[in-house]
Design a protein around this motif. Structure first.
Motif, PDB file in Angstrom:
ATOM      1  N   LYS A 110       0.822  -1.217   0.000  1.00  0.00           N
ATOM      2  CA  LYS A 110       0.000   0.000   0.000  1.00  0.00           C
ATOM      3  C   LYS A 110       0.853   1.264   0.000  1.00  0.00           C
ATOM      4  N   GLU A 111       2.136   1.125   0.366  1.00  0.00           N
ATOM      5  CA  GLU A 111       3.035   2.283   0.426  1.00  0.00           C
ATOM      6  C   GLU A 111       3.830   2.482  -0.868  1.00  0.00           C
ATOM      7  N   VAL A 112       3.597   1.647  -1.877  1.00  0.00           N
ATOM      8  CA  VAL A 112       4.327   1.794  -3.143  1.00  0.00           C
ATOM      9  C   VAL A 112       3.943   3.121  -3.803  1.00  0.00           C
ATOM     10  N   PRO A 113       4.923   3.935  -4.228  1.00  0.00           N
ATOM     11  CA  PRO A 113       4.598   5.176  -4.958  1.00  0.00           C
ATOM     12  C   PRO A 113       3.833   4.838  -6.238  1.00  0.00           C
ATOM     13  N   PRO A 114       2.747   5.527  -6.538  1.00  0.00           N
ATOM     14  CA  PRO A 114       1.950   5.206  -7.734  1.00  0.00           C
ATOM     15  C   PRO A 114       2.772   5.207  -9.023  1.00  0.00           C
ATOM     16  N   GLN A 115       3.796   6.100  -9.083  1.00  0.00           N
ATOM     17  CA  GLN A 115       4.609   6.175 -10.301  1.00  0.00           C
ATOM     18  C   GLN A 115       5.408   4.890 -10.548  1.00  0.00           C
ATOM     19  N   ALA A 116       5.648   4.109  -9.481  1.00  0.00           N
ATOM     20  CA  ALA A 116       6.488   2.921  -9.613  1.00  0.00           C
ATOM     21  C   ALA A 116       5.846   1.847 -10.488  1.00  0.00           C
ATOM     22  N   TYR A 117       4.517   1.912 -10.640  1.00  0.00           N
ATOM     23  CA  TYR A 117       3.841   0.907 -11.451  1.00  0.00           C
ATOM     24  C   TYR A 117       3.978   1.185 -12.954  1.00  0.00           C
ATOM     25  N   LYS A 118       4.446   2.386 -13.297  1.00  0.00           N
ATOM     26  CA  LYS A 118       4.526   2.740 -14.715  1.00  0.00           C
ATOM     27  C   LYS A 118       5.922   3.143 -15.169  1.00  0.00           C
ATOM     28  N   VAL A 119       6.846   3.355 -14.255  1.00  0.00           N
ATOM     29  CA  VAL A 119       8.168   3.799 -14.643  1.00  0.00           C
ATOM     30  C   VAL A 119       8.836   2.744 -15.533  1.00  0.00           C
ATOM     31  N   PRO A 120       9.463   3.167 -16.660  1.00  0.00           N
ATOM     32  CA  PRO A 120      10.177   2.199 -17.508  1.00  0.00           C
ATOM     33  C   PRO A 120      11.235   1.450 -16.699  1.00  0.00           C
ATOM     34  N   MET A 121      11.315   0.133 -16.899  1.00  0.00           N
ATOM     35  CA  MET A 121      12.195  -0.695 -16.071  1.00  0.00           C
ATOM     36  C   MET A 121      13.080  -1.602 -16.912  1.00  0.00           C
ATOM     37  N   VAL A 122      14.272  -1.843 -16.395  1.00  0.00           N
ATOM     38  CA  VAL A 122      15.160  -2.894 -16.897  1.00  0.00           C
ATOM     39  C   VAL A 122      15.524  -3.774 -15.711  1.00  0.00           C
ATOM     40  N   VAL A 123      15.421  -5.082 -15.887  1.00  0.00           N
ATOM     41  CA  VAL A 123      15.831  -6.039 -14.861  1.00  0.00           C
ATOM     42  C   VAL A 123      17.120  -6.704 -15.327  1.00  0.00           C
ATOM     43  N   LEU A 124      18.178  -6.589 -14.518  1.00  0.00           N
ATOM     44  CA  LEU A 124      19.465  -7.197 -14.849  1.00  0.00           C
ATOM     45  C   LEU A 124      19.560  -8.583 -14.225  1.00  0.00           C
ATOM     46  N   VAL A 125      19.938  -9.577 -15.039  1.00  0.00           N
ATOM     47  CA  VAL A 125      20.098 -10.954 -14.563  1.00  0.00           C
ATOM     48  C   VAL A 125      21.377 -11.544 -15.146  1.00  0.00           C
ATOM     49  N   ASN A 126      21.846 -12.624 -14.509  1.00  0.00           N
ATOM     50  CA  ASN A 126      22.967 -13.383 -15.059  1.00  0.00           C
ATOM     51  C   ASN A 126      22.880 -14.823 -14.576  1.00  0.00           C
ATOM     52  N   GLY A 127      23.923 -15.589 -14.803  1.00  0.00           N
ATOM     53  CA  GLY A 127      23.911 -17.002 -14.443  1.00  0.00           C
ATOM     54  C   GLY A 127      23.837 -17.251 -12.962  1.00  0.00           C
ATOM     55  N   GLY A 128      24.059 -16.216 -12.151  1.00  0.00           N
ATOM     56  CA  GLY A 128      23.940 -16.344 -10.708  1.00  0.00           C
ATOM     57  C   GLY A 128      22.564 -15.986 -10.190  1.00  0.00           C
ATOM     58  N   SER A 129      21.660 -15.591 -11.079  1.00  0.00           N
ATOM     59  CA  SER A 129      20.278 -15.269 -10.682  1.00  0.00           C
ATOM     60  C   SER A 129      19.480 -16.565 -10.655  1.00  0.00           C
ATOM     61  N   ALA A 130      18.980 -16.951  -9.485  1.00  0.00           N
ATOM     62  CA  ALA A 130      18.341 -18.258  -9.359  1.00  0.00           C
ATOM     63  C   ALA A 130      17.045 -18.187  -8.583  1.00  0.00           C
ATOM     64  N   SER A 131      16.188 -19.133  -8.807  1.00  0.00           N
ATOM     65  CA  SER A 131      14.942 -19.407  -8.101  1.00  0.00           C
ATOM     66  C   SER A 131      14.084 -18.171  -7.902  1.00  0.00           C
ATOM     67  N   ALA A 132      14.053 -17.584  -6.711  1.00  0.00           N
ATOM     68  CA  ALA A 132      13.186 -16.425  -6.469  1.00  0.00           C
ATOM     69  C   ALA A 132      13.491 -15.286  -7.439  1.00  0.00           C
ATOM     70  N   SER A 133      14.764 -15.119  -7.779  1.00  0.00           N
ATOM     71  CA  SER A 133      15.137 -14.093  -8.775  1.00  0.00           C
ATOM     72  C   SER A 133      14.481 -14.387 -10.114  1.00  0.00           C
ATOM     73  N   GLU A 134      14.438 -15.665 -10.465  1.00  0.00           N
ATOM     74  CA  GLU A 134      13.851 -16.054 -11.749  1.00  0.00           C
ATOM     75  C   GLU A 134      12.335 -15.912 -11.740  1.00  0.00           C
ATOM     76  N   ILE A 135      11.723 -16.090 -10.573  1.00  0.00           N
ATOM     77  CA  ILE A 135      10.280 -15.862 -10.455  1.00  0.00           C
ATOM     78  C   ILE A 135       9.956 -14.405 -10.763  1.00  0.00           C
ATOM     79  N   VAL A 136      10.711 -13.482 -10.153  1.00  0.00           N
ATOM     80  CA  VAL A 136      10.470 -12.061 -10.368  1.00  0.00           C
ATOM     81  C   VAL A 136      10.735 -11.681 -11.821  1.00  0.00           C
ATOM     82  N   ALA A 137      11.878 -12.104 -12.344  1.00  0.00           N
ATOM     83  CA  ALA A 137      12.222 -11.770 -13.734  1.00  0.00           C
ATOM     84  C   ALA A 137      11.199 -12.353 -14.699  1.00  0.00           C
ATOM     85  N   GLY A 138      10.773 -13.597 -14.468  1.00  0.00           N
ATOM     86  CA  GLY A 138       9.794 -14.228 -15.344  1.00  0.00           C
ATOM     87  C   GLY A 138       8.445 -13.537 -15.308  1.00  0.00           C
TER      88      GLY A 138
END
Length: 467
Positions: free
Chosen positions: A293-321
């Motif tokens: 409920k405290e998320v700034p409204p702009q955060a839902y629309k701001v252009p985003m890039v998610v950085l991942v690599n071979g060390g990104s696993a499990s929960a990281s992959e859930i978010v990225a996916g």
């Protein structure tokens, strides 16, 4: 098989195994009708047990034999199922709260030596310069050859402020290295942020702990206090994962309410579940305040890039996916680890437990990440010259689960499908040319992938401002 990683875990930390996604603390109950016991096989087991008790060269306690039998059953299922003795179970519970004791090294076993997968940021190992790919062949004066992974863990553990000497073989070094580390209680700050430059924010998640979702929201608010953001980078590189509800919470900070984040499927009804961006799923039934409920409204629309690599696993992959399937963010970097299985922790008598793989998880569109990983929308290697070292992925682990959607991919399929890395350029004299990317300071000027992410966000901003 020589050269393959046999087991993976966090040595000397007591933290969750590096590629765990879920901790579901539940009692073992007779939820299904028990099938008939394999009488003949159990008779053979009893005969072996009796032979050891009567004829082994030294007396062995019954409890020790049974414990080893349970451990063997689990460890031969897949790389992530395991028996947890009282110490390991306690460390697992403490680790999910973000505080544990040890050196701060994620490791495995290879060719009888302890292999470093990754040092954890802001820990003794990280500060001392331990690197991914290092092979530890001696702990103080004890050779690692002949020790099990569990034995090595116990050697590395100890009281805070005590020291241990690691003898290390490192690729490119002519002589072995000796590094002395001082054990300490490690408090992992799972979320960090900074304003890379005016209008462009950066949030790094190093692991998914109980309070990670709330921390991401706090850092979002801090960034917006500095002014409007034209772009945001969410850095999940080298994040081994952690709690499933934390991954749902981080996703909910950027997705509309009630959006599907991930789903799981297994043999039991409990293993079949869909997780949405709702308080019931990211708060896991707790009485905490709803931080979303405290998320700034702009955060839902701001252009985003998610950085991942071979060390990104499990929960990281859930978010990225989830952010990729809902087209909320551009995924940039290299192919992720590919750990798409759920582990449930089932307590046993005596403060012990088993960590059992009970399900696979899927992205909102139904993709299975197991032994495959998340493919970036834009492949960007970790340095201009390509990846600085070869990473171990889920598909390299012995007895890994197959991908039930696409079949078992060939090992080459887990590698990023980009252009072949260029041959190393002559040293330009700049210090950053020799930096190993996992050790580079987060959001540093020498961070090549972050630089490319900011460039992309600036390009998107220019296109949006065109008449």
């Amino acid at each position: 098989m020589a050269g393959k990683l046999k087991k993976a875990g966090l040595i000397g930390t007591g933290f969750v195994a590096g590629v765990l996604i879920s901790l579901q603390f539940s009692a073992i109950a007779d939820k299904e009708v028990r099938s008939g016991l394999p009488v003949e096989e159990l008779r053979t087991f009893a005969e072996v047990f009796n032979a050891i008790k009567q004829g082994y060269v030294e007396p062995v306690e019954d409890k020790k034999l049974i414990t080893h039998a349970i451990s063997g059953m689990l460890s031969n299922l897949d790389p992530h199922s395991a028996y947890l003795d009282a110490d390991a179970f306690k460390d697992l519970q403490v680790g999910t709260q973000g505080e544990f004791g040890g050196l701060g090294i994620e490791v495995g076993m290879e060719d009888g030596l302890v292999k470093v997968i990754s040092p954890i940021e802001d820990t003794p190992a990280y500060r001392a310069g331990v690197k991914a790919g290092d092979l530890i062949f001696k702990l103080d004066d004890t050779p690692v050859k002949g020790l099990t992974l569990s034995d090595a863990v116990k050697k590395m553990r100890g009281k805070p402020k005590t020291q241990i000497r690691l003898s290390i073989l490192r690729k490119g070094e002519a002589k072995p290295l000796e590094i002395t580390l001082t054990r300490e209680v490690i408090k992992v700050q799972s979320v960090k942020s900074k304003l890379v430059e005016p209008g462009y924010g950066y949030i790094r998640v190093t692991s998914f702990q109980e309070n990670t979702g709330a921390s991401v929201v706090k850092h979002l608010n801090d960034l917006y206090k500095a002014g409007t953001l034209n772009g945001l980078v969410l850095d999940l590189r080298n994040d081994p994962g952690g709690l499933l509800n934390a991954a749902v919470g981080v996703s909910a900070a950027f997705l509309p309410p009630k959006t599907l984040v991930t789903s799981t499927d297994g043999r039991t009804e409990d293993a079949k579940h869909k997780y949405f961006a709702t308080a019931d799923d990211y708060l896991r039934g707790g009485k905490r305040d709803d931080y979303i409920k405290e998320v700034p409204p702009q955060a839902y629309k701001v252009p985003m890039v998610v950085l991942v690599n071979g060390g990104s696993a499990s929960a990281s992959e859930i978010v990225a996916g989830a952010l990729q399937d809902h087209k909320r963010a551009v995924i940039m970097g290299t192919q992720t680890f590919g750990k798409g299985s759920v582990q449930s922790v089932l307590p046993l008598p005596g403060n012990t437990a088993i960590k059992l793989t009970t399900a696979r998880y899927y992205t909102p569109s139904g993709r299975s990440i197991q032994a495959k990983g998340i493919e970036p929308d834009i492949v960007v290697e970790e340095t201009p010259n390509g990846d600085s070292f070869k990473r171990v992925r889920e598909i390299d682990l012995e007895r890994h689960l197959d991908n039930d959607k696409d079949g078992a991919p060939a090992k080459d399929a887990a590698k990023p499908q980009g252009k072949a890395p260029a041959k190393p350029k002559p040293n330009s004299g700049k210090e950053e040319d020799d930096k190993d990317s996992p050790h580079a300071e987060p959001a540093a000027k020498s961070d090549y992938q972050l630089g490319q992410a900011i460039n992309l966000l600036k390009g998107l901003q220019i296109m949006q401002n065109k008449p």
